[in-house]
Design an enzyme around this catalytic site. Structure first.
Site, PDB file in Angstrom:
ATOM      1  N   LYS A  85      -4.100 -10.708  -7.003  1.00 34.60           N
ATOM      2  CA  LYS A  85      -5.288 -10.932  -6.182  1.00 34.60           C
ATOM      3  C   LYS A  85      -6.479 -10.151  -6.735  1.00 34.60           C
ATOM      4  CE  LYS A  85      -5.754  -8.726  -2.271  1.00 34.60           C
ATOM      5  NZ  LYS A  85      -5.682  -8.211  -0.889  1.00 34.60           N
ATOM      6  N   LYS A 102       0.821  -1.214   0.000  1.00 39.30           N
ATOM      7  CA  LYS A 102       0.000   0.000   0.000  1.00 39.30           C
ATOM      8  C   LYS A 102       0.850   1.256   0.000  1.00 39.30           C
ATOM      9  CE  LYS A 102      -4.299  -1.757   1.982  1.00 39.30           C
ATOM     10  NZ  LYS A 102      -5.182  -1.741   3.153  1.00 39.30           N
ATOM     11  N   LYS A 113     -11.110  -4.895  -5.194  1.00 35.63           N
ATOM     12  CA  LYS A 113     -12.090  -3.898  -5.629  1.00 35.63           C
ATOM     13  C   LYS A 113     -11.421  -2.603  -6.054  1.00 35.63           C
ATOM     14  CE  LYS A 113     -13.037  -3.579  -0.748  1.00 35.63           C
ATOM     15  NZ  LYS A 113     -13.888  -4.177   0.252  1.00 35.63           N
TER      16      LYS A 113
HETATM   17  P1  TYM Z   1     -10.692  -6.567   3.580  1.00 35.90           P
HETATM   18  O1  TYM Z   1     -11.794  -5.601   3.782  1.00 35.90           O
HETATM   19  O2  TYM Z   1      -9.596  -6.211   2.646  1.00 35.90           O
HETATM   20  O3  TYM Z   1     -11.275  -7.950   3.088  1.00 35.90           O
HETATM   21  C1  TYM Z   1     -12.299  -8.632   3.792  1.00 35.90           C
HETATM   22  C2  TYM Z   1     -12.032 -10.126   3.755  1.00 35.90           C
HETATM   23  O4  TYM Z   1     -11.951 -10.582   2.402  1.00 35.90           O
HETATM   24  C3  TYM Z   1     -10.772 -11.354   2.226  1.00 35.90           C
HETATM   25  N1  TYM Z   1     -10.313 -11.178   0.838  1.00 35.90           N
HETATM   26  C4  TYM Z   1     -10.116 -12.182  -0.026  1.00 35.90           C
HETATM   27  N2  TYM Z   1     -10.240 -13.508   0.091  1.00 35.90           N
HETATM   28  C5  TYM Z   1      -9.969 -14.258  -0.981  1.00 35.90           C
HETATM   29  N3  TYM Z   1      -9.589 -13.757  -2.176  1.00 35.90           N
HETATM   30  C6  TYM Z   1      -9.449 -12.428  -2.358  1.00 35.90           C
HETATM   31  N4  TYM Z   1      -9.078 -11.937  -3.533  1.00 35.90           N
HETATM   32  C7  TYM Z   1      -9.713 -11.569  -1.245  1.00 35.90           C
HETATM   33  N5  TYM Z   1      -9.682 -10.232  -1.070  1.00 35.90           N
HETATM   34  C8  TYM Z   1     -10.042 -10.013   0.209  1.00 35.90           C
HETATM   35  C9  TYM Z   1      -9.802 -10.804   3.240  1.00 35.90           C
HETATM   36  O5  TYM Z   1      -8.803 -11.745   3.554  1.00 35.90           O
HETATM   37  C10 TYM Z   1     -10.701 -10.513   4.410  1.00 35.90           C
HETATM   38  O6  TYM Z   1     -10.892 -11.667   5.192  1.00 35.90           O
HETATM   39  N6  TYM Z   1      -7.773  -6.074   7.602  1.00 35.90           N
HETATM   40  C11 TYM Z   1      -9.006  -6.660   7.115  1.00 35.90           C
HETATM   41  C12 TYM Z   1     -10.230  -6.210   7.889  1.00 35.90           C
HETATM   42  C13 TYM Z   1     -10.142  -6.409   9.361  1.00 35.90           C
HETATM   43  C14 TYM Z   1     -10.218  -7.639  10.051  1.00 35.90           C
HETATM   44  C15 TYM Z   1     -10.145  -7.302  11.437  1.00 35.90           C
HETATM   45  C16 TYM Z   1     -10.362  -8.954   9.656  1.00 35.90           C
HETATM   46  C17 TYM Z   1     -10.005  -5.424  10.286  1.00 35.90           C
HETATM   47  N7  TYM Z   1     -10.012  -5.954  11.553  1.00 35.90           N
HETATM   48  C18 TYM Z   1     -10.182  -8.293  12.422  1.00 35.90           C
HETATM   49  C19 TYM Z   1     -10.397  -9.936  10.647  1.00 35.90           C
HETATM   50  C20 TYM Z   1     -10.313  -9.596  12.010  1.00 35.90           C
HETATM   51  C21 TYM Z   1      -9.194  -6.259   5.658  1.00 35.90           C
HETATM   52  O7  TYM Z   1      -8.662  -5.297   5.206  1.00 35.90           O
HETATM   53  O8  TYM Z   1     -10.092  -7.016   4.981  1.00 35.90           O
END
Ligand code: TYM
Length: 328
Positions: free
Chosen positions: A193, A111, A196
């Site tokens: 990956k 990032k 969005k």
């Molecule tokens: P975020 O918002 O980027 O994504 C949400 C969830 O989607 C999963 N994910 C994917 N899984 C498979 N293939 C993909 N291409 C893909 N893109 C995203 C992510 O692994 C995630 O599970 N840091 C986290 C949010 C968060 C969180 C937490 C998660 C904040 N606090 C505490 C668990 C526990 C995030 O940015 O997810």
């Protein structure tokens, strides 16, 4: 009952990757576990957000989670900024996190390369806030995609360090990562990956995409010139389509190979597209209904906020006491 916590950022309508890697699994866990799910708006502002847009996306994301089967009666579903304990605990935990460990986070490195003009401190300490989210609830299991594994390792490290110094305080959480859909790849660049934030909308399926759009994107999906549906190194595009198909239908890769033996990629892509479209149709309909019912959503997140604050009050008090703050 084991405790589950997970979160998703309200940075736009989420993708098939978010859904298959994480959100799809959240609903079925509700009956067996004590589940808490959060729309993590505090995390979202680590990259530049338009305030009005963030507000709308947060509410949409909340509605989408309900549309995906998360029942606010069964689970604690809340908006992260509504529970100040997350920020409060994050500060304490940041004092038990090494600068060097944060610097090794691949998501931070990616990032900060992407936004070299805005490498803010929040982007750097992002994983500490995530650790606070998880540890505040005494979480046993965290259902996430592969890309969050390193952050979870860090959270485990922080928990262990704190427990080592002050005695058993935090539960050390385990990741819960799906086997086939842990990392869904871009449809146009299958080495990357699915995300969005991809500037090319053909690279990702948004969970609200209409059936014709979904079919068109799968038809255009990048594959290879071999023409055989099988799972092998070097066939990133086909491997990805097979993962998507497998995650929704429950069929294993051998079964899928047999199903499409002797058929071309055209037929396979069509089948994957239709499967995805059928899976997302009820979600799109539920979302259309829910997003009009602001009153219901407001009632849900207000209750969620109260429950979340209650759920973490004791842990925060315990932590404050252990580090030596004077209690009131
Ligand atoms: P975020 O918002 O980027 O994504 C949400 C969830 O989607 C999963 N994910 C994917 N899984 C498979 N293939 C993909 N291409 C893909 N893109 C995203 C992510 O692994 C995630 O599970 N840091 C986290 C949010 C968060 C969180 C937490 C998660 C904040 N606090 C505490 C668990 C526990 C995030 O940015 O997810």
């Amino acid at each position: 009952k084991k405790v589950i916590f997970s979160g998703i950022q309200p940075t736009g309508v989420f993708t098939l990757g978010n859904y298959l890697g994480a959100v799809k699994n959240w609903g079925p866990l509700q009956d067996e576990y004590d589940c808490t799910y959060s729309v993590v708006d505090l995390h979202a502002i680590t990259v530049k957000q338009d305030p009005a847009k963030l507000r709308r996306q947060t509410l949409d994301c909340y509605a989408l989670l309900i549309a995906c089967g998360i029942d606010p009666q069964k689970s604690l579903l809340f908006i992260q900024s509504h529970n100040p304990a997350h920020s409060q605990l994050a500060w304490v935990l940041s004092c038990f996190t090494q600068f060097g460990d944060l610097g090794r986070m691949t998501q931070f490195k990616e990032k900060s390369q992407k936004h070299p003009d805005d490498i803010n401190a929040g982007l750097f300490t992002y994983p500490v806030l995530m650790a606070a989210d998880i540890l505040a609830y005494g979480t046993d299991l965290v259902p996430v995609g592969q890309d969050q594994k390193q952050h979870l390792e860090l959270a485990r490290g922080i928990a262990n360090r704190f427990n080592g110094r002050f005695g058993e305080t935090f539960v050390v959480p385990e990741p819960y990562i799906p086997k086939t859909a842990a990392k869904i790849m871009s449809l146009t660049e299958p080495e990357k990956k699915m995300s969005k934030s991809d500037p090319n909308p053909n690279g990702f399926i948004s969970i609200l995409d209409e059936p014709d759009v979904i079919l068109r994107k799968f038809k255009k999906a990048v594959t290879d010139s071999e023409g055989v549906v099988c799972r092998r190194e070097g066939k990133a595009g086909i491997n990805n389509l097979m993962s998507i198909y497998s995650a929704i239908t429950g069929k294993d890769f051998d079964e899928i190979e047999r199903e499409f033996a002797g058929k071309g990629y055209g037929a396979f892509k069509m089948a994957v597209g239709e499967t995805v479209s059928d899976e997302l149709a009820p979600i799109r309909e539920a979302f259309a209904r829910l997003s009009k019912d602001r009153e219901y959503l407001e009632e849900c997140y207000t209750k969620g906020a109260e429950k979340a604050c209650r759920a973490t009050a004791k842990m925060l008090r315990k932590v404050y006491k252990k580090v030596g703050f004077i209690g009131l």
